[in-house]
Design a protein around this motif. Structure first.
Motif, short mmCIF file in Angstrom:
data_model
loop_
_atom_site.label_atom_id
_atom_site.label_comp_id
_atom_site.label_asym_id
_atom_site.label_seq_id
_atom_site.Cartn_x
_atom_site.Cartn_y
_atom_site.Cartn_z
N MET A 1 0.92 -1.28 0.04
CA MET A 1 0.02 -0.05 0.03
C MET A 1 0.91 1.08 0.02
N LYS A 2 0.59 2.05 -0.97
CA LYS A 2 1.26 3.47 -1.13
C LYS A 2 0.99 4.55 -0.08
N ARG A 3 1.64 5.10 0.60
CA ARG A 3 1.34 6.30 1.59
C ARG A 3 1.72 7.56 1.21
N ILE A 4 0.55 8.37 0.50
CA ILE A 4 0.88 9.65 0.00
C ILE A 4 0.71 10.72 1.10
N LEU A 5 1.69 11.61 1.07
CA LEU A 5 1.59 12.76 1.77
C LEU A 5 1.14 13.72 1.20
N VAL A 6 -0.28 14.12 1.52
CA VAL A 6 -1.15 15.23 0.82
C VAL A 6 -0.68 16.66 1.67
N THR A 7 -0.37 17.68 0.86
CA THR A 7 -0.21 18.80 2.01
C THR A 7 -1.26 19.59 1.58
N GLY A 8 -1.70 20.56 2.42
CA GLY A 8 -2.97 21.39 1.82
C GLY A 8 -4.26 20.49 1.88
N GLY A 9 -4.24 19.32 2.53
CA GLY A 9 -5.51 18.43 2.37
C GLY A 9 -6.73 18.94 3.05
N ALA A 10 -6.53 20.16 3.77
CA ALA A 10 -7.77 20.55 4.42
C ALA A 10 -8.41 21.56 3.75
N GLY A 11 -7.90 22.28 2.55
CA GLY A 11 -8.43 23.14 1.86
C GLY A 11 -9.49 22.57 0.80
N PHE A 12 -9.59 23.52 -0.35
CA PHE A 12 -10.71 23.19 -1.22
C PHE A 12 -10.24 21.99 -1.95
N VAL A 31 -1.67 10.76 4.42
CA VAL A 31 -1.62 11.77 5.57
C VAL A 31 -1.82 13.01 5.01
N ASN A 32 -2.82 13.57 5.69
CA ASN A 32 -3.06 14.95 5.29
C ASN A 32 -2.36 15.86 6.11
N THR A 50 -13.07 9.30 9.11
CA THR A 50 -12.94 7.83 10.18
C THR A 50 -12.37 6.44 9.30
N ASP A 51 -12.11 7.09 7.95
CA ASP A 51 -11.49 5.84 7.15
C ASP A 51 -10.12 5.56 7.61
N PRO A 52 -9.70 4.35 7.89
CA PRO A 52 -8.60 3.92 8.68
C PRO A 52 -7.29 4.19 7.62
N ARG A 53 -7.49 4.45 6.49
CA ARG A 53 -6.20 4.81 5.54
C ARG A 53 -6.08 6.29 5.64
N TYR A 54 -7.01 7.11 6.37
CA TYR A 54 -6.72 8.55 6.62
C TYR A 54 -5.95 8.98 7.76
N GLN A 55 -5.12 9.90 7.84
CA GLN A 55 -4.44 10.41 8.99
C GLN A 55 -4.28 11.99 9.02
N PHE A 56 -4.57 12.52 9.83
CA PHE A 56 -4.35 14.06 9.64
C PHE A 56 -3.33 14.56 10.82
N VAL A 57 -2.23 15.13 10.34
CA VAL A 57 -1.11 15.90 10.76
C VAL A 57 -1.21 17.32 10.87
#
Ligand code: NAD
Ligand code: TDX
Length: 338
Positions: A1-12, A31-32, A50-57
């Motif tokens: 499973m690839k883990r993608i770092l998404v920057t700015g994931g709380a924006g539009f 990872v948001n 709530t998705d187990p594949r989602y994490q917020f930092v």
């Protein structure tokens, strides 16, 4: 499973992208990483969080130590930016810090970790402005940004380019036209006009209202970004457009129709300084190389977007009142002991 770092994931666009990628791709986790500026709103991720594949930092891309503290990641999709032209005209400081220094800090982090693909989400505004008869921007068009926002994004594009040429980093850049759709902060043209129309407030149209933008639905942009992440050629730039050029006044009039309001709400106001006249995108490259097509027509997409802002009135009222800013503290603060 690839883990993608998404920057700015709380924006539009970032939040729409996280929804898209978790729904469309089974073997990725996200990872948001978001600083939660005024534009960051974790309510945009309600249901996904709530998705187990989602994490917020919570963290700032210009903060090397915060990036270093992250667990393992494989790829980066970089949305985090200061994004509003009018704010950059008032004060460019945050634009330089986040868009320029932040992007370089993120590139340095990716290089230290020898990460895989780094998708840099940029904008058509780096190309400057077009006259009515000029050909659309292609990837070969010279960079000629006109606002402090566009200049800071152009600087970040050049740093990404340099990271590839100097260090051989596996970077890709997208340059997209104006997005619209759910969860857009009501400072941008379309959500501002919808919210004002719904409240019976004046609709401020800059200048003569004849500036032209090429509109694309945010879901189409997100599909394009993920196509580039998966299949784009390393080191390349891909333009993304909606093939829907419209004058601002045409968009505003249509919003009035869709919200059942009259033209008397329109106010022509002082023009934006340095206001780019027209953007248009030649998207032949992403279409022919990667098989990209848009799924939303502007007419249907705008109608659906107006409907979304009507149904989700509580979302934008909480943004306008500032109530959304307590969400992080309620959801994460207590747990983290902050
Ligand atoms: P946005 O302003 O809605 O969201 C930006 C997000 O980045 C927010 O969640 C904010 O908290 C976060 N952020 C800001 N500074 C940060 C920092 N220093 N560290 C970590 N996070 C930070 O923006 P958007 O409209 O979603 O745009 C996303 C990206 O797409 C931007 O890079 C923008 O330049 C680009 N883009 C936008 C459009 C458009 O029409 N909106 C079009 C083309 C390209
Ligand atoms: O109140 C307004 N009245 C008005 O006439 C606002 C907010 C905008 N406008 C005009 C200015 C532009 O011609 O509408 C057009 C669109 O304005 P914005 O929504 O501010 O977008 P724009 O300046 O075109 O930039 C957008 O597209 C490219 C995004 O904000 C950028 O992040 C993206 O890179």
């Amino acid at each position: 499973m690839k883990r993608i770092l998404v920057t700015g994931g709380a924006g539009f666009i970032g939040s729409n992208y996280i929804r898209h990628v978790l729904a469309a791709v089974a073997d990725v986790s996200v990872v948001n990483f978001d600083a939660l500026t005024y534009a960051g709103n974790l309510e945009n991720l309600a249901g996904v969080d709530t998705d187990p594949r989602y994490q917020f930092v919570r963290g700032d891309i210009a903060d090397k130590a915060a990036l270093e503290a992250l667990g393992p990641v494989d790829e980066i999709v970089h949305f985090a930016a200061e994004s509003h032209v009018d704010r950059s005209i008032e004060d460019a400081g945050a634009f330089l810090r986040t868009n320029v220094t932040g992007t370089q800090t993120l590139l340095d982090f990716a290089r230290r970790r020898s990460l895989g693909r780094f998708v840099h989400v940029s904008t058509d505004e780096v190309y400057g402005t077009l006259g009515p008869e000029d050909p659309a921007f292609s990837e070969e068009t010279c960079i000629a940004p006109n606002s402090p926002y566009a200049a800071s994004k152009a600087a970040s594009d050049l740093l990404v380019r340099a990271a590839h040429h100097t260090h051989g980093m596996p970077v890709l850049t997208t340059r997209c036209s104006n997005n619209y759709g759910p969860f857009q902060f009501p400072e941008k043209l379309i959500p501002l006009m919808i919210a004002n129309a719904m409240e019976g407030k004046a609709l401020p149209v800059y200048g003569d209202g004849m500036n032209v933008r090429d509109w694309i639905h945010v879901e189409d942009h997100c599909r394009a970004v993920d196509l580039v992440r998966q299949k784009g050629r390393i080191g390349e730039v891909y333009n993304v457009g909606g093939r829907s050029e419209r004058a601002n006044i045409t968009v505003v009039e249509r919003i009035l129709e869709l919200t059942g309001r009259g033209r008397e709400l329109i106010r022509y106001v002082k023009d934006r300084p340095g206001h780019d006249r027209r953007y248009a995108i030649n998207d032949a490259k992403i279409r022919s190389e990667l098989g990209f097509t848009t799924l939303h027509s502007f007419e249907a997409g705008l109608a659906a977007t107006v409907q979304w802002y009507m149904t989700e009135r509580a979302w934008w009222e909480r943004v306008r009142s500032g109530a959304y800013r307590g969400y992080y503290e309620r959801m994460y603060g207590a747990r983290l002991g902050e």
